[in-house]
Motif scaffolding. Structure first.
Motif, short mmCIF file in Angstrom:
data_model
loop_
_atom_site.label_atom_id
_atom_site.label_comp_id
_atom_site.label_asym_id
_atom_site.label_seq_id
_atom_site.Cartn_x
_atom_site.Cartn_y
_atom_site.Cartn_z
N VAL A 1 0.83 -1.20 0.00
CA VAL A 1 0.00 0.00 0.00
C VAL A 1 0.87 1.26 0.00
N ALA A 2 2.00 1.21 0.70
CA ALA A 2 2.91 2.36 0.71
C ALA A 2 3.42 2.66 -0.70
N GLN A 3 3.67 1.62 -1.49
CA GLN A 3 4.10 1.82 -2.87
C GLN A 3 3.01 2.50 -3.69
N ILE A 4 1.76 2.10 -3.46
CA ILE A 4 0.65 2.71 -4.19
C ILE A 4 0.51 4.18 -3.79
N ARG A 5 0.57 4.44 -2.48
CA ARG A 5 0.48 5.83 -2.00
C ARG A 5 1.56 6.69 -2.65
N GLU A 6 2.79 6.19 -2.65
CA GLU A 6 3.91 6.95 -3.22
C GLU A 6 3.69 7.23 -4.69
N ALA A 7 3.17 6.23 -5.43
CA ALA A 7 2.91 6.41 -6.85
C ALA A 7 1.83 7.46 -7.09
N LEU A 8 0.79 7.46 -6.26
CA LEU A 8 -0.29 8.44 -6.42
C LEU A 8 0.19 9.85 -6.08
N HIS A 9 1.04 9.97 -5.05
CA HIS A 9 1.50 11.29 -4.64
C HIS A 9 2.51 11.88 -5.63
N ARG A 10 3.07 11.05 -6.49
CA ARG A 10 3.94 11.60 -7.53
C ARG A 10 3.13 12.33 -8.59
N VAL A 11 1.84 12.03 -8.65
CA VAL A 11 0.95 12.65 -9.63
C VAL A 11 0.01 13.66 -8.99
N VAL A 12 -0.55 13.29 -7.83
CA VAL A 12 -1.51 14.15 -7.12
C VAL A 12 -0.81 14.77 -5.91
N ILE A 13 -0.76 16.09 -5.87
CA ILE A 13 -0.10 16.80 -4.78
C ILE A 13 -1.07 16.97 -3.62
N GLY A 14 -0.63 16.59 -2.43
CA GLY A 14 -1.49 16.73 -1.25
C GLY A 14 -2.62 15.72 -1.27
N GLN A 15 -3.76 16.12 -0.72
CA GLN A 15 -4.97 15.30 -0.67
C GLN A 15 -4.72 13.94 0.00
N MET B 1 3.84 24.45 -10.63
CA MET B 1 5.14 24.14 -11.21
C MET B 1 5.11 22.81 -11.96
N MET B 2 4.41 21.83 -11.41
CA MET B 2 4.37 20.51 -12.03
C MET B 2 3.61 20.53 -13.36
N THR B 3 2.60 21.37 -13.46
CA THR B 3 1.74 21.36 -14.65
C THR B 3 2.10 22.44 -15.66
N SER B 4 3.19 23.15 -15.43
CA SER B 4 3.57 24.22 -16.35
C SER B 4 4.42 23.73 -17.51
N GLY B 5 4.81 22.47 -17.47
CA GLY B 5 5.66 21.94 -18.53
C GLY B 5 4.97 20.85 -19.31
N ALA B 6 5.65 19.71 -19.46
CA ALA B 6 5.10 18.60 -20.23
C ALA B 6 3.93 17.95 -19.50
N ALA B 7 3.19 17.13 -20.22
CA ALA B 7 2.04 16.45 -19.64
C ALA B 7 2.48 15.50 -18.52
N LEU B 8 1.62 15.38 -17.50
CA LEU B 8 1.93 14.51 -16.38
C LEU B 8 1.99 13.05 -16.82
N LYS B 9 2.92 12.31 -16.22
CA LYS B 9 3.01 10.89 -16.48
C LYS B 9 2.26 10.13 -15.40
N LEU B 10 1.30 9.33 -15.80
CA LEU B 10 0.52 8.54 -14.86
C LEU B 10 1.37 7.41 -14.29
N PRO B 11 1.00 6.88 -13.12
CA PRO B 11 1.79 5.79 -12.53
C PRO B 11 1.84 4.57 -13.44
N THR B 12 2.95 3.88 -13.42
CA THR B 12 3.06 2.62 -14.16
C THR B 12 2.40 1.51 -13.34
N PRO B 13 1.86 0.49 -14.01
CA PRO B 13 1.21 -0.61 -13.27
C PRO B 13 2.16 -1.25 -12.27
N MET B 14 1.66 -1.43 -11.04
CA MET B 14 2.48 -1.97 -9.98
C MET B 14 1.99 -3.34 -9.50
N PHE B 15 0.72 -3.64 -9.73
CA PHE B 15 0.15 -4.89 -9.26
C PHE B 15 -0.74 -5.49 -10.34
#
Length: 329
Positions: A22-36, A198-212
């Motif tokens: 679950v920690a891996q999933i959380r980390e992957a989501l937080h690389r795309v979604v800030i906060g929340q 800052m994250m969205t001012s450049g190239a398109a965001l990369k979604l998480p790669t499949p982990m499970f």
């Protein structure tokens, strides 16, 4: 007894592996979604219990991005349906089409996915909203007298905009009760908003790669299902829901004055299921009363309906739930 044959050691090993996953999933989501953080954790609780979620927040708070990122991290088939007043039930479930061979064939709709995002669900008519009821409750759809099963896992995450009321159709109580949680998305802090910009001012965001894989996720979900429930925890969840019903003898005067309709048995069931997931996310094998209290607002706020007096006195469902929790031991 060696550690490999000790049942307690085996349980701790499985809990540790679960927490790491679950920690891996959380980390992957937080690389795309800030906060929340709270919203992401609540969404994970719904996913790990095979439950549906209702996301409520103003536009631009990454609701769609959060759901799509979750589907990518779990390697699920994802579909998004933009609900509009002219959307028809067949646009969701699918429809029968006459083929060149003069035979009817079924064209599957977007509901045939592992994770379905029902965007702005309250913009569609009740007839179309109800098309999701069978799928959410029974995990299958019926078209032309034929029943088509949906894949496992199957989750519906619906979004609502809390500030626009014109041209919307409030979800009926029967459909609201299908959602385990009503998850509220708040504005980010100034620091988080700067990172978003800052994250969205450049190239398109990369979604998480499949982990499970699907099988790996189902094994995680089975661990949550298998977690034991102490009798005092189940009894506490039942007391909380019972005290939310104005016709129940356990209800306080506050509830009788301000509640039109309280939580049904599905409320107490979901309190316990969510508490089990919270306990395992915290590395504990069984839930406690505090775990139930931690999820009570998200699980009950769409199940406890204030009456007209409450609306006039500006007493909302969250205030009612907080009062019930304070009065219940």
């Amino acid at each position: 007894m060696s550690p490999s044959t000790d049942p307690t050691f085996a349980v701790h090993e499985r809990l540790h592996a679960f927490a790491q996953s679950v920690a891996q999933i959380r980390e992957a989501l937080h690389r795309v979604v800030i906060g929340q953080d709270r919203a992401i954790d609540q969404l994970l609780v719904c996913a790990l219990t095979g439950s549906h979620a209702l996301l409520v927040g103003v536009p631009g708070l990454a609701k769609t991005l959060m759901v799509k990122s979750l589907a990518c991290a779990f390697d699920w088939r994802f579909s998004r349906v933009q609900f509009t007043p002219d959307l028809m039930p067949s646009d969701i479930t699918g429809y029968e089409l006459l083929g060149e061979d003069r035979r009817m064939s079924f064209r599957r709709g977007p509901v045939f996915a592992n994770l379905v995002l029902a965007d702005e669900i309250n913009r569609a008519t009740p007839k179309t909203q109800s098309a999701l009821l069978e799928a959410m409750a029974e995990q299958h759809v019926s078209v032309g007298g034929v029943t088509y099963p949906l894949d496992d896992p199957f989750l519906v995450v619906a979004t609502q905009n809390p500030i626009e009321q014109e041209g919307t159709y409030p979800l009926p109580e029967a459909q609201l009760d299908r959602f385990m949680m009503e998850i509220h998305i708040d504005y980010p802090s100034p620091e988080e908003e700067e990172r978003v910009v800052m994250m969205t001012s450049g190239a398109a965001l990369k979604l998480p790669t499949p982990m499970f894989s699907r099988e790996q996720f189902l094994s995680l979900r089975e661990l949550v299902y298998a977690a034991p429930v102490p009798s005092n925890v189940a009894a506490y969840a039942v007391r909380v829901c019972g005290r939310s019903r104005p016709t129940d003898a356990r209800a306080s005067k506050f509830v009788k004055d301000y509640v039109a309709w309280g939580a049904g048995p599905r409320g107490s069931q979901n309190l316990v299921r969510a508490a089990k997931a919270v306990a395992m996310l915290g590395g504990r094998p069984a839930p406690t009363v505090d775990d139930v209290r931690s999820v009570a607002t998200a699980v009950l706020r769409h199940r406890v309906l204030p009456n007209h007096r409450a609306i006039g006195d500006q007493v909302g469902s969250v205030k009612i739930i907080e009062t019930i929790l304070a009065e219940t031991n």
